[in-house]
Motif scaffolding. Structure first.
Motif, PDB file in Angstrom:
ATOM      1  N   ARG A 136     -19.967 -24.052  35.778  1.00 55.61           N
ATOM      2  CA  ARG A 136     -18.456 -25.022  36.054  1.00 55.61           C
ATOM      3  C   ARG A 136     -18.257 -24.690  37.770  1.00 55.61           C
ATOM      4  O   ARG A 136     -16.981 -23.806  37.473  1.00 55.61           O
ATOM      5  N   ASN A 137     -19.224 -24.785  38.764  1.00 56.93           N
ATOM      6  CA  ASN A 137     -18.667 -24.136  40.080  1.00 56.93           C
ATOM      7  C   ASN A 137     -19.327 -25.968  40.617  1.00 56.93           C
ATOM      8  O   ASN A 137     -18.518 -26.777  39.971  1.00 56.93           O
ATOM      9  N   CYS A 138     -19.862 -25.798  41.369  1.00 53.40           N
ATOM     10  CA  CYS A 138     -19.434 -27.327  42.440  1.00 53.40           C
ATOM     11  C   CYS A 138     -21.413 -27.189  43.381  1.00 53.40           C
ATOM     12  O   CYS A 138     -21.122 -27.362  44.161  1.00 53.40           O
ATOM     13  N   LEU A 139     -21.657 -26.659  42.022  1.00 47.79           N
ATOM     14  CA  LEU A 139     -22.847 -25.771  43.165  1.00 47.79           C
ATOM     15  C   LEU A 139     -24.546 -26.836  43.245  1.00 47.79           C
ATOM     16  O   LEU A 139     -24.553 -27.726  41.435  1.00 47.79           O
ATOM     17  N   PRO A 140     -24.510 -27.837  43.897  1.00 48.66           N
ATOM     18  CA  PRO A 140     -25.832 -28.738  43.734  1.00 48.66           C
ATOM     19  C   PRO A 140     -27.065 -28.128  43.565  1.00 48.66           C
ATOM     20  O   PRO A 140     -27.295 -26.988  43.230  1.00 48.66           O
ATOM     21  N   ASP A 141     -27.682 -29.283  42.415  1.00 49.88           N
ATOM     22  CA  ASP A 141     -28.611 -29.577  42.024  1.00 49.88           C
ATOM     23  C   ASP A 141     -28.416 -27.674  40.852  1.00 49.88           C
ATOM     24  O   ASP A 141     -29.668 -27.572  40.618  1.00 49.88           O
ATOM     25  N   LYS A 142     -28.057 -28.038  40.394  1.00 47.51           N
ATOM     26  CA  LYS A 142     -28.287 -27.056  39.398  1.00 47.51           C
ATOM     27  C   LYS A 142     -26.781 -27.186  38.074  1.00 47.51           C
ATOM     28  O   LYS A 142     -25.933 -28.029  38.380  1.00 47.51           O
ATOM     29  N   PRO A 143     -27.126 -27.019  36.770  1.00 44.24           N
ATOM     30  CA  PRO A 143     -26.771 -27.382  35.272  1.00 44.24           C
ATOM     31  C   PRO A 143     -25.487 -27.040  34.962  1.00 44.24           C
ATOM     32  O   PRO A 143     -24.955 -26.127  35.493  1.00 44.24           O
ATOM     33  N   LEU A 144     -24.505 -27.945  33.887  1.00 43.78           N
ATOM     34  CA  LEU A 144     -23.315 -27.346  34.011  1.00 43.78           C
ATOM     35  C   LEU A 144     -22.291 -27.708  35.198  1.00 43.78           C
ATOM     36  O   LEU A 144     -21.988 -26.312  34.622  1.00 43.78           O
ATOM     37  N   GLN A 145     -22.263 -28.335  35.845  1.00 43.87           N
ATOM     38  CA  GLN A 145     -21.608 -27.603  37.448  1.00 43.87           C
ATOM     39  C   GLN A 145     -20.024 -28.907  36.554  1.00 43.87           C
ATOM     40  O   GLN A 145     -20.186 -29.479  35.722  1.00 43.87           O
TER      41      GLN A 145
ATOM     42  N   LYS B  22     -15.668 -35.520  41.104  1.00 45.52           N
ATOM     43  CA  LYS B  22     -14.484 -35.682  41.533  1.00 45.52           C
ATOM     44  C   LYS B  22     -12.866 -34.543  41.069  1.00 45.52           C
ATOM     45  O   LYS B  22     -12.460 -34.828  41.351  1.00 45.52           O
ATOM     46  N   VAL B  23     -13.688 -33.745  40.063  1.00 42.70           N
ATOM     47  CA  VAL B  23     -12.896 -32.244  40.346  1.00 42.70           C
ATOM     48  C   VAL B  23     -13.619 -32.232  41.199  1.00 42.70           C
ATOM     49  O   VAL B  23     -12.145 -31.148  42.144  1.00 42.70           O
ATOM     50  N   CYS B  24     -14.291 -31.580  42.250  1.00 40.84           N
ATOM     51  CA  CYS B  24     -14.774 -30.321  43.513  1.00 40.84           C
ATOM     52  C   CYS B  24     -14.334 -31.510  44.182  1.00 40.84           C
ATOM     53  O   CYS B  24     -14.448 -29.984  45.558  1.00 40.84           O
ATOM     54  N   GLN B  25     -14.685 -32.335  44.432  1.00 39.27           N
ATOM     55  CA  GLN B  25     -13.871 -32.998  45.786  1.00 39.27           C
ATOM     56  C   GLN B  25     -12.604 -33.123  46.846  1.00 39.27           C
ATOM     57  O   GLN B  25     -13.009 -32.064  47.644  1.00 39.27           O
ATOM     58  N   PRO B  26     -11.358 -32.622  45.943  1.00 41.11           N
ATOM     59  CA  PRO B  26     -10.543 -32.537  46.221  1.00 41.11           C
ATOM     60  C   PRO B  26      -9.972 -31.190  46.869  1.00 41.11           C
ATOM     61  O   PRO B  26      -9.592 -30.623  47.987  1.00 41.11           O
ATOM     62  N   VAL B  27     -10.686 -29.827  46.198  1.00 46.34           N
ATOM     63  CA  VAL B  27     -11.288 -28.543  46.632  1.00 46.34           C
ATOM     64  C   VAL B  27     -11.706 -27.793  47.973  1.00 46.34           C
ATOM     65  O   VAL B  27     -10.836 -27.397  48.474  1.00 46.34           O
ATOM     66  N   LEU B  28     -12.526 -29.038  47.752  1.00 42.46           N
ATOM     67  CA  LEU B  28     -13.813 -28.789  48.725  1.00 42.46           C
ATOM     68  C   LEU B  28     -13.198 -29.148  50.560  1.00 42.46           C
ATOM     69  O   LEU B  28     -13.586 -29.075  51.445  1.00 42.46           O
ATOM     70  N   GLU B  29     -12.287 -30.556  50.270  1.00 42.42           N
ATOM     71  CA  GLU B  29     -11.942 -31.149  51.260  1.00 42.42           C
ATOM     72  C   GLU B  29     -10.923 -29.645  51.584  1.00 42.42           C
ATOM     73  O   GLU B  29     -10.576 -30.451  52.678  1.00 42.42           O
ATOM     74  N   HIS B  30      -9.915 -28.808  51.125  1.00 38.66           N
ATOM     75  CA  HIS B  30      -8.820 -28.173  51.232  1.00 38.66           C
ATOM     76  C   HIS B  30      -9.425 -26.709  51.210  1.00 38.66           C
ATOM     77  O   HIS B  30      -8.847 -26.019  50.588  1.00 38.66           O
ATOM     78  N   PRO B  31     -10.621 -26.370  51.712  1.00 37.31           N
ATOM     79  CA  PRO B  31     -10.261 -24.860  51.925  1.00 37.31           C
ATOM     80  C   PRO B  31      -9.530 -23.453  52.033  1.00 37.31           C
ATOM     81  O   PRO B  31      -8.409 -24.233  53.275  1.00 37.31           O
ATOM     82  N   VAL B  32      -9.216 -22.510  51.365  1.00 33.21           N
ATOM     83  CA  VAL B  32      -8.224 -21.970  51.905  1.00 33.21           C
ATOM     84  C   VAL B  32      -8.297 -20.499  52.546  1.00 33.21           C
ATOM     85  O   VAL B  32     -10.056 -20.283  52.425  1.00 33.21           O
ATOM     86  N   GLU B  33      -7.746 -20.990  53.358  1.00 37.03           N
ATOM     87  CA  GLU B  33      -7.634 -19.895  54.743  1.00 37.03           C
ATOM     88  C   GLU B  33      -6.672 -18.999  54.330  1.00 37.03           C
ATOM     89  O   GLU B  33      -5.066 -18.918  53.742  1.00 37.03           O
ATOM     90  N   CYS B  34      -7.422 -17.719  54.140  1.00 41.89           N
ATOM     91  CA  CYS B  34      -6.912 -16.154  52.986  1.00 41.89           C
ATOM     92  C   CYS B  34      -5.658 -15.564  53.697  1.00 41.89           C
ATOM     93  O   CYS B  34      -4.727 -15.338  53.515  1.00 41.89           O
TER      94      CYS B  34
END
Length: 416
Positions: A351-360, A364-376
């Protein structure tokens, strides 16, 4: 029989070590408690029936306690009769450092008794008590103020009971306390900052109803074990955690509503063997400073909203045995992280956004997060949720599963 004898010998040795380490406090306790003993009168036994005044005081305390015990299914207190208090079940006597010719009540161990009742103020008469263990009973109410008289108390374990009220501030007045375990009760409100100013080796406050935020001086004590899981603190993990670098070995912050980024100062805790910050609202990447935790064996980041890359430096830690980072939004695994099983590391990357890994997660869920990376460095802590994070995280957080509580002390595996 041999194992029982060895256990009793070990207990007596532990008590003597506790006494010797606190001999100066003992002298003070002796003089003050002797003056107090003259103000207490016996209930049913003459003082002449006791070898010394300390055991007479103990008799008064234990009889008062027995009167407010309402259920004792395993008959722990059945033989609490007469002046021979050192023969009472669960009561252990030893010689104090200021007088090796006498015995005093040095330890109480009623663990697992399923006893119901409360703690009377008379327990303050047990001024030589070094160990007080009440794990897994049904004691209720509040901790009496007279407990502050136990100036030699080294270990206090009242876990898995039904105590209520705010944090028991009286324990902060115990000068020689080294081990504090109040988990699995109904304490509520904030944790006092004074708790983290005491020289305690182990602090267990998990599974209560504590709220507010983790005090900013969280890292100024000398603890080797800190467990504050399953409370509702919120806010960020204070950078002051770095001050525990020379002592801290286990840090468990499971399900405490932590927000913001995991501070890089966690990577300064070079003695750490267990780090569990699962079931929180943490965002941002894994601090690369964690690659310096050469002794780390268990790392659990699961059920947060962290993102970015899983760094090879963390996966290559020499003692890493279990690495769980499921239910986040990581998008890449570096180097050996892609195949931790080849290194003999148990892992969970579901349940992450890892390409080529199962059970991710879905794209649709991952894209908004990847487009807005968090700057700590732009994060600002608060006590109500994710500080400074993007709206994408806020919309996802409502779908995060609720944490399951930790096992009760009687069933949980020991981390120590």
């Amino acid at each position: 029989m041999a194992s029982t004898t060895c256990l009793h010998a070990l207990l007596i040795l532990t008590l003597q070590l506790c006494f010797l380490s606190n001999s100066q406090a003992a002298k003070h306790s002796h003089s003050s408690s002797t003056s107090r003993s003259g103000r207490h009168h016996h209930h049913s036994s003459s003082s002449s029936a006791f070898p010394n005044p300390k055991l007479h005081q103990a008799y008064i305390a234990l009889q008062a306690w027995k009167k407010v015990i309402y259920s004792d299914p395993y008959n722990f207190t059945t033989n609490w009769v007469g002046p021979s208090v050192c023969n009472y079940k669960g009561i252990y006597c030893a010689a104090p450092p200021y007088d090796h010719t006498i015995k005093v009540v040095a330890s109480i161990d009623l663990n697992g008794g399923d006893i119901a009742g409360f703690l009377p103020e008379e327990l303050g008469l047990l001024t030589d008590l070094a160990l007080f263990h009440l794990n897994s009973n049904r004691f209720c109410g509040i901790i009496p103020q007279k407990i502050s008289n136990l100036s030699l108390l080294y270990e206090l374990d009242i876990s898995n009971n039904r105590f209520v009220g705010p944090f028991p501030h009286v324990v902060l007045n115990l000068p020689t306390l080294n081990y504090l375990d109040i988990r699995y009760n109904e304490f509520e409100g904030p944790l006092p900052s004074e708790l983290f100013s005491k020289k305690l080796d182990a602090i267990f406050v998990n599974n209560n109803r504590f709220t507010n935020v983790i005090p900013p001086n969280f890292g100024v004590n000398s603890a080797s074990v800190l467990v504050i899981a399953n409370n509702n603190f919120g806010g960020c993990l204070p950078p002051s955690i770095a001050k525990l670098a020379d002592t801290l070995e286990e840090l468990l912050l499971i399900n405490t509503s932590l927000s913001g980024c995991l501070p890089p100062e966690v990577g300064y805790l070079y003695k750490l063997t267990v780090l569990d910050v699962s079931y929180n609202n943490l965002v941002g990447p894994i601090p690369y400073s964690l690659a310096g935790l050469a002794k780390l064996e268990q790392l659990n980041l699961a059920h947060n909203m962290m993102s970015g890359v899983v760094p090879d430096g963390v996966c290559c830690l020499p003692n890493l045995a279990n690495f769980t980072f499921s239910y986040n939004f990581f998008c890449e695994e570096e180097g050996i992280c892609k195949n931790l099983s080849s290194k003999g590391v148990a892992f969970d990357d579901r349940r992450n956004c890892l390409p080529d890994k199962p059970l991710q997660r879905s794209n649709k869920v991952c894209q908004p997060v990847l487009e807005h990376p968090v700057e700590c460095f732009e994060q600002h802590c608060n006590s109500s949720g994710v500080g400074g994070g993007s709206g994408a995280f806020a919309s996802i957080s409502s779908a995060m599963p609720v944490a399951a509580p930790l096992l009760s002390p009687s069933n949980a595996p020991s981390y120590t």
